[in-house]
Design a protein around this motif. Structure first.
Motif, PDB file in Angstrom:
ATOM      1  N   ALA A  49      34.543  48.555  46.323  1.00 64.37           N
ATOM      2  CA  ALA A  49      34.355  47.551  45.469  1.00 64.37           C
ATOM      3  C   ALA A  49      34.601  48.421  44.088  1.00 64.37           C
ATOM      4  N   LEU A  50      36.075  47.206  43.217  1.00 64.88           N
ATOM      5  CA  LEU A  50      36.041  48.081  41.892  1.00 64.88           C
ATOM      6  C   LEU A  50      35.780  47.060  40.540  1.00 64.88           C
ATOM      7  N   ALA A  51      35.427  47.912  39.878  1.00 67.42           N
ATOM      8  CA  ALA A  51      34.657  46.410  38.085  1.00 67.42           C
ATOM      9  C   ALA A  51      35.225  47.602  37.313  1.00 67.42           C
ATOM     10  N   ASP A  52      35.706  46.895  36.265  1.00 72.50           N
ATOM     11  CA  ASP A  52      35.630  47.153  35.282  1.00 72.50           C
ATOM     12  C   ASP A  52      34.294  47.826  34.252  1.00 72.50           C
ATOM     13  N   SER A  53      34.394  48.975  32.919  1.00 70.26           N
ATOM     14  CA  SER A  53      33.416  48.675  32.374  1.00 70.26           C
ATOM     15  C   SER A  53      32.186  48.298  31.919  1.00 70.26           C
ATOM     16  N   ALA A  54      32.604  46.940  32.094  1.00 69.31           N
ATOM     17  CA  ALA A  54      31.686  45.817  31.847  1.00 69.31           C
ATOM     18  C   ALA A  54      31.389  44.670  33.152  1.00 69.31           C
ATOM     19  N   GLY A  55      32.100  46.022  33.603  1.00 72.67           N
ATOM     20  CA  GLY A  55      31.194  45.287  35.537  1.00 72.67           C
ATOM     21  C   GLY A  55      31.718  44.382  36.131  1.00 72.67           C
ATOM     22  N   ARG A  56      32.685  43.474  35.568  1.00 74.90           N
ATOM     23  CA  ARG A  56      33.962  42.444  35.606  1.00 74.90           C
ATOM     24  C   ARG A  56      34.611  42.777  36.722  1.00 74.90           C
ATOM     25  N   PRO A  57      34.566  41.990  38.471  1.00 81.17           N
ATOM     26  CA  PRO A  57      35.544  42.643  39.675  1.00 81.17           C
ATOM     27  C   PRO A  57      37.184  43.273  38.487  1.00 81.17           C
ATOM     28  N   LEU A  58      37.617  44.016  39.504  1.00 75.75           N
ATOM     29  CA  LEU A  58      39.007  43.467  38.459  1.00 75.75           C
ATOM     30  C   LEU A  58      39.436  42.856  39.263  1.00 75.75           C
ATOM     31  N   PRO A  59      40.908  42.375  39.041  1.00 73.63           N
ATOM     32  CA  PRO A  59      41.598  41.384  39.122  1.00 73.63           C
ATOM     33  C   PRO A  59      42.359  40.712  40.754  1.00 73.63           C
ATOM     34  N   GLU A  60      42.538  40.035  41.105  1.00 73.32           N
ATOM     35  CA  GLU A  60      42.837  40.021  42.866  1.00 73.32           C
ATOM     36  C   GLU A  60      44.295  40.987  42.920  1.00 73.32           C
ATOM     37  N   GLY A  61      45.294  40.989  43.385  1.00 74.23           N
ATOM     38  CA  GLY A  61      46.411  41.674  42.564  1.00 74.23           C
ATOM     39  C   GLY A  61      46.722  43.216  42.220  1.00 74.23           C
ATOM     40  N   THR A  62      45.556  44.337  41.841  1.00 75.53           N
ATOM     41  CA  THR A  62      45.241  45.053  41.287  1.00 75.53           C
ATOM     42  C   THR A  62      45.978  45.993  41.825  1.00 75.53           C
ATOM     43  N   LEU A  63      46.647  47.406  41.774  1.00 79.96           N
ATOM     44  CA  LEU A  63      47.746  47.736  42.068  1.00 79.96           C
ATOM     45  C   LEU A  63      47.011  49.530  41.930  1.00 79.96           C
ATOM     46  N   ALA A  64      46.228  50.029  42.935  1.00 81.49           N
ATOM     47  CA  ALA A  64      44.932  50.802  43.754  1.00 81.49           C
ATOM     48  C   ALA A  64      45.697  52.325  44.534  1.00 81.49           C
ATOM     49  N   ARG A  65      45.889  52.809  43.207  1.00 80.32           N
ATOM     50  CA  ARG A  65      46.169  54.453  44.003  1.00 80.32           C
ATOM     51  C   ARG A  65      44.872  55.341  44.108  1.00 80.32           C
TER      52      ARG A  65
END
Length: 457
Positions: A49-65
């Motif tokens: 479950a990927l989120a930014d430092s503000a706790g917002r989930p990263l958007p759909e389609g975000t590239l993850a390596r």
């Protein structure tokens, strides 16, 4: 005279009599099923479950390596060559270029080291142990993220100094116990594992009587089982957080009766890990032997560490010839190196596939000053890698290493399966943000694994 004695409890006698539960496998099953067992025991799946430092989930389609940074399994080497207690050398000071090459090869592949504290070489004069050399080892290991184990705290062979020879046996036992406590306390928090009593199974062999008659006599008078238990009791008291290993090359009932059973009782065990030596100077182990050794000692319900492994890369008859032929030099050969690479890949694959095994330590990384003068290294004497080093690299950092590029689904979710260990993740969103984070994957990791990613430089 000693009054202490140990009577083996029924739980210990029952363990010695039995093998691990489960149907026996033939050699084809051992080899043919290895890859499936590795996937079962060394990998896990989880949702991230990927989120930014503000706790917002990263958007759909975000590239993850996703890149693995460390194995949970311990792939190790003894650090003796770098920090050599018998010559009192820190090789970074005496042979800096060779030490740099050695260090680079070590940290490229391995995450675990065994630092030597043999009492006989470590404290040649009473009250003057080589703490500075061990501290240099600890500092090097910390810089490179290498976990350390100390070896050995107690050994009645070369493992005791000559200055205890004039002691009465009871005083020698107490001196040995105090030494154990002092070393463990000195490096508490830096060395988390210890081989406590080394090679108790054949403690009374001839070379032990020659090298250390007073401690060998003390073990005989006291009873080796009582001696072993006393040392583990003192070790547990010295550092309750440390992981304590048994360790032996004798892999039959003598090891179980003398080195393991005295540490078992109705309240549990005084040891945490079963240590297995696997020096194969005479001949490599067969797949059947490798598996049977694992099964024999898995019955104790403790992790197994293969603590000392050697497969030479020279003449298969080199061990005999080096003992019988004056002037014979047991050197590495092209044919021997190819054979070593095959055997190393087989040995590591079978052990990595066994669920009880949690560590494998290769003993001599380089042929330079290797034990018994054997071509025992994964590196040649000039620190160049042999094919066996390459074979291990293809396994440890290739076949058994996870890298993945994928895209997040809704809610910043990523389905993930990988080898157990530590990971780094780099994410790139459609609006150009670059974020990074870290996580660990274990069999009992929650799902989803929450990961907070912060801006990447």
């Amino acid at each position: 005279m000693f009054e202490r004695s140990v009577v083996l409890p029924a739980i210990a006698l029952a363990a010695i009599a039995g093998f691990a539960q489960g149907a026996a496998m033939d050699e084809d099953e051992i080899l043919g099923g290895a890859e499936a067992r590795i996937r079962e025991h060394r990998m896990a799946g989880a949702e991230l479950a990927l989120a930014d430092s503000a706790g917002r989930p990263l958007p759909e389609g975000t590239l993850a390596r996703i890149e693995q940074t460390r194995h949970a399994f311990l792939f190790g080497v003894c650090t003796q060559w770098l920090f050599h207690i018998f010559s009192e050398e820190n090789r970074f000071e005496t042979r800096p270029e060779a030490a740099r090459l050695y260090s680079d090869r070590f940290v490229e592949l391995f995450n675990f080291g065994t630092t030597q504290v043999y009492w006989g070489g470590y404290e040649r004069e009473p009250g003057r142990p080589q703490y500075d050399l061990t501290q240099a080892n600890c500092d090097w290991a910390k810089r490179h993220g290498i976990a350390l184990k100390g070896h050995p705290l107690v050994w009645n062979n070369i493992g005791a100094p000559r200055w205890i020879a004039a002691m009465e046996t009871d005083r020698a036992v107490e001196a040995q116990a105090r030494r154990l406590e002092e070393v463990m306390k000195r490096f508490q928090g830096q060395i988390a594992m210890w081989d406590v009593v080394n090679e108790a199974a054949a403690y009374e062999r001839e070379d032990a009587w020659k090298a250390n008659p007073v401690l060998t006599k003390a073990m005989q008078e006291m009873g080796v089982e009582a001696f072993v238990r006393l040392m583990y009791e003192r070790a547990r008291q010295a550092d309750p957080s440390a992981l304590l290993l048994t360790n032996d090359y004798v892999l039959d009932e003598r090891y179980e009766k003398r080195g393991i059973a005295p540490l078992l009782d109705s309240e549990g065990a005084l040891f945490d890990i079963v240590g297995i030596q696997s020096h194969m100077h005479a001949a490599p182990w067969t797949p059947r032997k490798i598996w049977d050794v694992c099964e024999r000692f898995a019955k104790y319900g403790k992790p197994i560490h293969f603590t000392e492994t050697t497969i030479p890369s020279g003449d298969p008859d080199g061990r005999r010839r080096s003992q019988q032929e004056r002037g014979y030099r047991w050197l590495t050969t092209a044919e021997g190196e190819a054979r070593q690479a095959r055997e190393v890949e087989l040995f590591y694959t079978i052990l990595f596939s066994h669920p009880a095994v949690e560590a494998i330590t290769w003993w001599s990384l380089t042929d330079d000053q290797a034990w018994l003068g054997a071509p025992a290294g994964l590196l040649r004497a000039d620190m160049s890698p042999k094919p066996a080093y390459g074979a291990l690299r293809r396994l440890i950092k290739g076949k058994w290493w996870t890298t993945l590029e994928t895209h997040a689904s809704a809610g910043g979710r990523v389905d993930f399966r990988g080898f157990l260990g530590d990971y780094r993740i780099l994410a790139e969103t459609s609006d150009g943000r670059r974020l990074q984070g870290r996580f660990s994957l274990a069999k009992d990791s929650p799902s989803p694994i929450p990961i907070v990613l912060r801006p990447a430089p």
